[in-house]
Enzyme design. Structure first.
Site, PDB file in Angstrom:
ATOM      1  N   CYS A 382     -13.307  53.479  56.283  1.00  0.00           N
ATOM      2  CA  CYS A 382     -11.896  53.147  56.060  1.00  0.00           C
ATOM      3  C   CYS A 382     -10.961  54.133  56.764  1.00  0.00           C
ATOM      4  CB  CYS A 382     -11.644  53.065  54.556  1.00  0.00           C
ATOM      5  SG  CYS A 382     -10.198  52.087  54.154  1.00  0.00           S
ATOM      6  N   HIS A 505     -15.602  49.220  52.584  1.00  0.00           N
ATOM      7  CA  HIS A 505     -16.313  50.270  51.834  1.00  0.00           C
ATOM      8  C   HIS A 505     -17.735  49.806  51.492  1.00  0.00           C
ATOM      9  CE1 HIS A 505     -12.905  53.014  51.000  1.00  0.00           C
ATOM     10  NE2 HIS A 505     -12.203  51.911  51.149  1.00  0.00           N
ATOM     11  N   GLU A 507     -20.105  51.427  50.450  1.00  0.00           N
ATOM     12  CA  GLU A 507     -20.675  52.159  49.309  1.00  0.00           C
ATOM     13  C   GLU A 507     -20.594  51.389  48.003  1.00  0.00           C
ATOM     14  OE1 GLU A 507     -17.839  52.948  50.869  1.00  0.00           O
ATOM     15  OE2 GLU A 507     -16.397  53.971  49.555  1.00  0.00           O
TER      16      GLU A 507
HETATM   17  N1  GLN Z   1      -5.201  55.384  53.499  1.00  0.00           N
HETATM   18  C1  GLN Z   1      -5.750  54.304  54.242  1.00  0.00           C
HETATM   19  C2  GLN Z   1      -5.047  52.993  53.949  1.00  0.00           C
HETATM   20  O1  GLN Z   1      -4.330  52.871  53.004  1.00  0.00           O
HETATM   21  C3  GLN Z   1      -7.238  54.187  54.043  1.00  0.00           C
HETATM   22  C4  GLN Z   1      -7.608  53.861  52.637  1.00  0.00           C
HETATM   23  C5  GLN Z   1      -9.040  54.194  52.297  1.00  0.00           C
HETATM   24  O2  GLN Z   1      -9.698  54.999  52.934  1.00  0.00           O
HETATM   25  N2  GLN Z   1      -9.537  53.580  51.261  1.00  0.00           N
HETATM   26  O3  GLN Z   1      -5.210  52.046  54.673  1.00  0.00           O
END
Ligand code: GLN
Length: 529
Positions: A382, A505, A507
């Protein structure tokens, strides 16, 4: 058959592992052929975990349907291997909000709105909805917090009433306590358990079973004593000793036949317990050979729970690859251009998890640059996909101003930006399960062995398609795309042994005996180093 409800409470101390015990019981019942669902009640007033700091509360676990929940739901999914949903996570904030909304809409016909019955009814309603939606044979409901806290009182009163509503043989209360070892006298002490059960009974709940956490074996005579003083059957006094891996808990409980006790209480006829697959996984852990060393570089490393699912996913892949794993957390803010090589050179893989805000991004980018240049396997999740693109744009493509709108609202070159289609959305976050098409022939498609995957997301910013042309002809390949919204979902580098980053994600979908393909491939690449 009517749904059966198991209520799990905790006393004496927090962090006893009642979530692990609850999930382990869930797994045992599943392995007896029952359909199991889990639900967590959290006593805090936050409506959900969306705005909670990972440093205070640990990770935000995301379900398929986009609920932002407590990390215990991650344990539930990993142990029971059933996907949960927004009904599985209830906070007192959510309950109070619903009641207050109903009051504002005049739904209480002018009556006085009170904790009993209005809050307690709303809690019971939430339990019933989760049971109906899941169509489970058994729903396990964990009550967060510790018995004796002011916050959990309405929840405990509601579950007390629940037995009245649905009957003795459809409900079971399991209380978790700590049996401390007093070194000076060389004894395990049962008194805190007795006091905690007394507290619970003063609220009208007589536990049917007690799970004792201790750092050593509890003797039969001590268990007898607890059974007598706490008024539970002897076979329902179970002990769970500290163990190396949390995944040892289900067999530990099975050995003491907790599943038999539960099925007997509910009058359930089921096939016998089959833990073969689970025991095979534990066998793999025991017989693991060699060691793979992974550096996890992030900004919330001071609290391990902040990246709980990432740690667990790495371990699952190590189990599957029959290798021992050491995961060292490295605080991004300690990395700089001078020390990065020294800090990271002994690792076979570098993983950077998700995050928010501009603090410590330089440290993460030093780690990414090091992994890219030194050909060390890299997995970026992400935020760390955004940073991998920014790092590449700045240092390889020579766009020093490349950045994300998240870090600079007035950026001239925001290669990561808010999605224009999403502007003005009530819910600006893109959370939950979304599809991703994989580029045929890419490493990613090979890893997944398919061209269409579904993964869970939680982000607000994403790749700015208007700047994608800057990457044309470079080594950076965009190997995953969400076709409905035209969002870049994953990237990889050509001419690098293993450099992958994803918007989603992975995970949240890894299971102890079904490791996630991306983590599996990451660990395999690391093992080759
Ligand atoms: N801060 C980033 C966003 O809002 C990534 C979010 C994250 O890593 N879950 O897009």
């Amino acid at each position: 058959m009517s749904t059966k409800f198991i209520f799990v409470t905790g006393g004496v101390s927090s962090s006893l592992g009642k979530g692990i015990n609850a999930s382990s019981i869930g797994r045992l019942l599943k392995q007896r052929g029952l359909k199991v669902s889990m639900q967590k009640f959290d006593p805090y007033i936050n409506v959900d975990t969306k705005n909670m700091s990972p440093l205070q509360h640990g990770e935000v676990f995301v379900t398929d349907d986009g609920a932002e929940t407590d990390l215990d739901l991650g344990h539930y999914e990993r142990f029971v291997d059933e996907n949960l949903n927004k009904y599985s996570s209830v906070t007192m904030g959510k309950i109070y909000l619903r009641v207050i909304e109903k009051e504002r809409q005049g739904k209480y016909s002018g009556g006085t709105v009170q904790v009993i019955p209005h809050i307690t009814n709303e809690i019971k309603e939430a339990i019933n909805i989760s049971a109906t939606k899941s169509k489970a044979d058994v729903v396990i409901i964990e009550i967060g917090g510790t018995v004796g806290d002011i916050e959990s009182l309405p929840c405990l009163e509601a579950i007390r009433q629940f037995r009245r509503d649905v009957g003795y043989h459809n409900t079971l209360y399991i209380h978790n306590t700590l049996v401390p070892y007093i070194a000076a006298s060389g004894e395990l002490k049962t008194k805190p358990t007795q006091h905690s059960v007394k507290e619970l009974r003063s609220l009208g709940i007589n536990p049917d079973a007690i799970i004792l956490r201790s750092d050593r074996k509890i003797s039969d005579s001590q268990k007898d004593k607890i059974a007598l003083f706490c008024d539970v059957h002897k076979e329902a006094v179970i002990d769970v000793r500290d163990c190396k891996s949390i995944y040892e808990v289900p067999p530990m409980l099975a050995k003491q036949k907790i599943d038999d006790f539960i099925c007997r209480h509910f009058g359930l006829q089921t096939p016998p317990l089959d833990l073969t697959e689970w025991l095979k996984m534990l066998e793999n852990i025991k017989n693991a050979k060699g060691l793979v060393k992974i550096a996890l570089v992030g900004k919330y490393v001071s609290l391990k729970d902040a990246y709980l699912s990432v740690y667990e996913s790495l371990k699952h892949s190590a189990f599957a690859n029959n290798v021992n794993i050491r995961i060292d957390s490295i605080d991004a803010k300690t990395l700089n251009a001078n020390n990065v090589g020294e800090v990271l050179n002994s690792y076979q893989g570098i993983i950077c998890p998700g995050g928010f805000g501009d603090r410590d991004i330089d440290g993460i980018m030093f780690a990414i640059k090091y992994a890219r240049e030194q050909h060390i396997p890299y997995l970026g999740i992400c935020y760390a996909m955004h940073l991998a693109m920014i790092e590449y744009a700045r240092h390889v493509l020579a766009y020093p101003k490349a950045t994300s709108r998240e870090f600079d609202e007035d950026a001239d070159l925001a290669i990561i930006d808010l999605n224009p289609l999403r502007k003005g959305f009530e819910k600006p976050m893109r959370v939950g399960l979304y599809s991703c098409h994989l580029k045929p022939g890419s490493k990613l498609a090979e890893i997944y062995q398919t061209n269409l995957i579904y993964e869970r997301h939680r982000h607000r910013y994403e790749v700015n398609n208007a700047t994608l042309h800057l990457f044309e002809g470079s080594d950076m390949v965009f190997s995953g795309i969400n076709e409905e919204e035209k969002i870049v979902e994953a990237l990889e580098l050509k001419n690098h042994p293993w450099f992958m980053a994803c918007q989603f994600h992975p995970e949240f979908l890894s299971r102890p005996n079904r490791a996630h393909p991306l983590f599996l491939a990451f660990i395999q690449a690391a093992m080759k180093m």
